[in-house]
Design a protein around this motif. Structure first.
Motif, PDB file in Angstrom:
ATOM      1  N   ASN A   1       0.810  -1.222   0.000  1.00  0.00           N
ATOM      2  CA  ASN A   1       0.000   0.000   0.000  1.00  0.00           C
ATOM      3  C   ASN A   1       0.845   1.275   0.000  1.00  0.00           C
ATOM      4  O   ASN A   1       0.783   2.065   0.930  1.00  0.00           O
ATOM      5  N   ARG A   2       1.646   1.411  -1.075  1.00  0.00           N
ATOM      6  CA  ARG A   2       2.330   2.701  -1.294  1.00  0.00           C
ATOM      7  C   ARG A   2       2.021   3.166  -2.714  1.00  0.00           C
ATOM      8  O   ARG A   2       2.923   3.286  -3.566  1.00  0.00           O
ATOM      9  N   PRO A   3       0.731   3.387  -3.018  1.00  0.00           N
ATOM     10  CA  PRO A   3       0.356   3.664  -4.410  1.00  0.00           C
ATOM     11  C   PRO A   3       1.034   4.909  -4.969  1.00  0.00           C
ATOM     12  O   PRO A   3       1.294   4.988  -6.170  1.00  0.00           O
ATOM     13  N   GLN A   4       1.362   5.867  -4.090  1.00  0.00           N
ATOM     14  CA  GLN A   4       2.002   7.105  -4.560  1.00  0.00           C
ATOM     15  C   GLN A   4       3.368   6.830  -5.177  1.00  0.00           C
ATOM     16  O   GLN A   4       3.867   7.623  -5.970  1.00  0.00           O
ATOM     17  N   ALA A   5       3.993   5.697  -4.825  1.00  0.00           N
ATOM     18  CA  ALA A   5       5.317   5.352  -5.377  1.00  0.00           C
ATOM     19  C   ALA A   5       5.277   3.973  -6.032  1.00  0.00           C
ATOM     20  O   ALA A   5       6.282   3.261  -6.058  1.00  0.00           O
ATOM     21  N   HIS A   6       4.133   3.621  -6.587  1.00  0.00           N
ATOM     22  CA  HIS A   6       3.982   2.324  -7.250  1.00  0.00           C
ATOM     23  C   HIS A   6       4.479   1.167  -6.378  1.00  0.00           C
ATOM     24  O   HIS A   6       5.145   0.244  -6.852  1.00  0.00           O
TER      25      HIS A   6
ATOM     26  N   VAL B   1      -2.112 -14.617   0.853  1.00  0.00           N
ATOM     27  CA  VAL B   1      -2.010 -14.098  -0.518  1.00  0.00           C
ATOM     28  C   VAL B   1      -1.449 -12.686  -0.414  1.00  0.00           C
ATOM     29  O   VAL B   1      -1.924 -11.870   0.381  1.00  0.00           O
ATOM     30  N   LEU B   2      -0.435 -12.420  -1.229  1.00  0.00           N
ATOM     31  CA  LEU B   2       0.207 -11.098  -1.237  1.00  0.00           C
ATOM     32  C   LEU B   2      -0.047 -10.457  -2.585  1.00  0.00           C
ATOM     33  O   LEU B   2       0.209 -11.064  -3.634  1.00  0.00           O
ATOM     34  N   THR B   3      -0.559  -9.231  -2.551  1.00  0.00           N
ATOM     35  CA  THR B   3      -0.823  -8.561  -3.822  1.00  0.00           C
ATOM     36  C   THR B   3      -0.380  -7.111  -3.780  1.00  0.00           C
ATOM     37  O   THR B   3      -0.039  -6.580  -2.709  1.00  0.00           O
ATOM     38  N   GLY B   4      -0.360  -6.470  -4.955  1.00  0.00           N
ATOM     39  CA  GLY B   4       0.024  -5.066  -5.042  1.00  0.00           C
ATOM     40  C   GLY B   4      -1.113  -4.264  -5.640  1.00  0.00           C
ATOM     41  O   GLY B   4      -2.262  -4.421  -5.220  1.00  0.00           O
ATOM     42  N   GLY B   5      -0.819  -3.436  -6.623  1.00  0.00           N
ATOM     43  CA  GLY B   5      -1.867  -2.637  -7.250  1.00  0.00           C
ATOM     44  C   GLY B   5      -2.364  -3.266  -8.547  1.00  0.00           C
ATOM     45  O   GLY B   5      -1.909  -4.332  -8.944  1.00  0.00           O
ATOM     46  N   ASP B   6      -3.321  -2.579  -9.194  1.00  0.00           N
ATOM     47  CA  ASP B   6      -3.890  -3.096 -10.450  1.00  0.00           C
ATOM     48  C   ASP B   6      -2.880  -3.013 -11.600  1.00  0.00           C
ATOM     49  O   ASP B   6      -2.823  -3.885 -12.456  1.00  0.00           O
ATOM     50  N   LYS B   7      -2.106  -1.912 -11.608  1.00  0.00           N
ATOM     51  CA  LYS B   7      -1.191  -1.669 -12.740  1.00  0.00           C
ATOM     52  C   LYS B   7       0.260  -1.987 -12.377  1.00  0.00           C
ATOM     53  O   LYS B   7       1.088  -2.219 -13.246  1.00  0.00           O
TER      54      LYS B   7
END
Ligand code: HXC
Length: 260
Positions: free
Chosen positions: A23-28, A56-62
């Motif tokens: 959860n650091r979307p501001q820095a991808h 389960v480990l996930t990041g962002g959509d893009k």
């Protein structure tokens, strides 16, 4: 969970599976030491929690994760890197004893690709791109990328990715064996959760032994690995779940596992 985190988000567990989102979307989702420390601490807490069987480990959509945080990296000289706490944090993540599945949509680059490779299974969205572009920055992978990538995809492709910094897409990653499955991006997390929930139903001691023995294959020669396997196989013969599994099969009923 007793702790609260700033750089990761832990959803409410579903069917004994914990979803962790970077959860650091501001820095991808660039991986700062703070983020990695939180991830290691969360996994250690989950390891002690009998109610959670898999993660389960996930990041962002893009972007799953864009690698080591380059602002932090820029501040480290050679002595700084020598004294860096990160290798010890990565080790803590790798030592998580329960199944860890990465659900990867979008870019998994540098430390992001290395983080995905810390997982036991990778499920990729068909928009996923895996790469070790450190060469473009005058660096090389530093969190196991050279060692784990070559074991996952073989010499030629690993060399291409690390020396030329070229990315591979989800289908190439599937063909190479880096990922187990490719999904439509909207379903990546759901598929990873379903898989984790399926594993969570299995006898926990056998799952733990299986993970440990499979990972030993990266570290040992065949003879030592076979001995390790046989020891674990023998130990499991003393578990209630193993007896229950065999008896249930012979009695044509569903097994009731207790984790003992
Ligand atoms: C710090 C990063 C970052 C990173 C992106 N950002 N990657 N910050 N560290 N690794 C920041 C950008 O500076 C920018 O901040 C914001 O995130 C959005 O990034 P953009 O590049 O504008 O986004 P986009 O055009 O969509 O491109 C996405 C991307 C690209 C393809 C993922 O960001 C990218 O190539 N990132 C770097 C990938 C990389 O080289 N990784 C390897 C790192 S070295 P602002 O403030 O401008 O909005 C490494 C070594 C591992 O991982 C060693 C062990 C850990």
């Amino acid at each position: 969970m007793t702790q609260s985190y700033e750089n990761i988000v832990l959803d409410k567990p579903v069917a004994a599976v914990q979803l962790i989102r970077l959860n650091r979307p501001q820095a991808h989702n660039a991986l700062t030491s703070a983020l990695l420390l939180e991830l290691a601490a969360a996994l250690e807490e989950i390891a002690r929690d009998d109610a959670i069987a898999a993660v389960v480990l996930t990041g962002g959509d893009k972007v799953f994760a864009a690698g080591a945080d380059l602002k932090e990296m820029a501040a480290l000289d050679m002595v700084g890197v020598l004294n860096d706490e990160r290798p010890a944090i990565w080790r803590r993540i790798y030592q998580f004893p329960k199944p860890l599945i990465a659900a990867v949509n979008g870019f998994a680059l540098g430390g992001g690709c290395e983080l995905a490779m810390h997982a036991d299974i990778i499920i990729a969205g068909d928009n996923a791109q895996f790469g070790q572009p450190e060469i473009n920055l005058g660096m090389i992978p530093g969190a196991g990328g050279t060692q784990r990538l070559i074991r996952a995809v073989g010499k030629s492709l690993a060399m291409k990715m690390v020396l030329a910094g070229e990315f591979i897409n989800a289908q190439e990653a599937l063909r190479a064996g880096l990922v187990a499955e490719v999904s439509v991006p909207e379903m990546t997390i759901e598929r990873a959760m379903k898989l984790a929930q399926s594993i969570a139903q299995k006898p926990a001691l056998a799952v733990k032994q299986a993970k440990e023995v499979l990972l030993k294959a990266f570290e040992t020669d065949l003879e030592a690995g076979l001995q390790y396997e046989r020891k674990a196989f023998t130990v499991l013969a003393g578990t209630e779940d193993r007896n229950e599994g065999i008896n249930a099969f012979l009695e044509k009923r569903k097994p009731k596992y207790t984790g003992r």
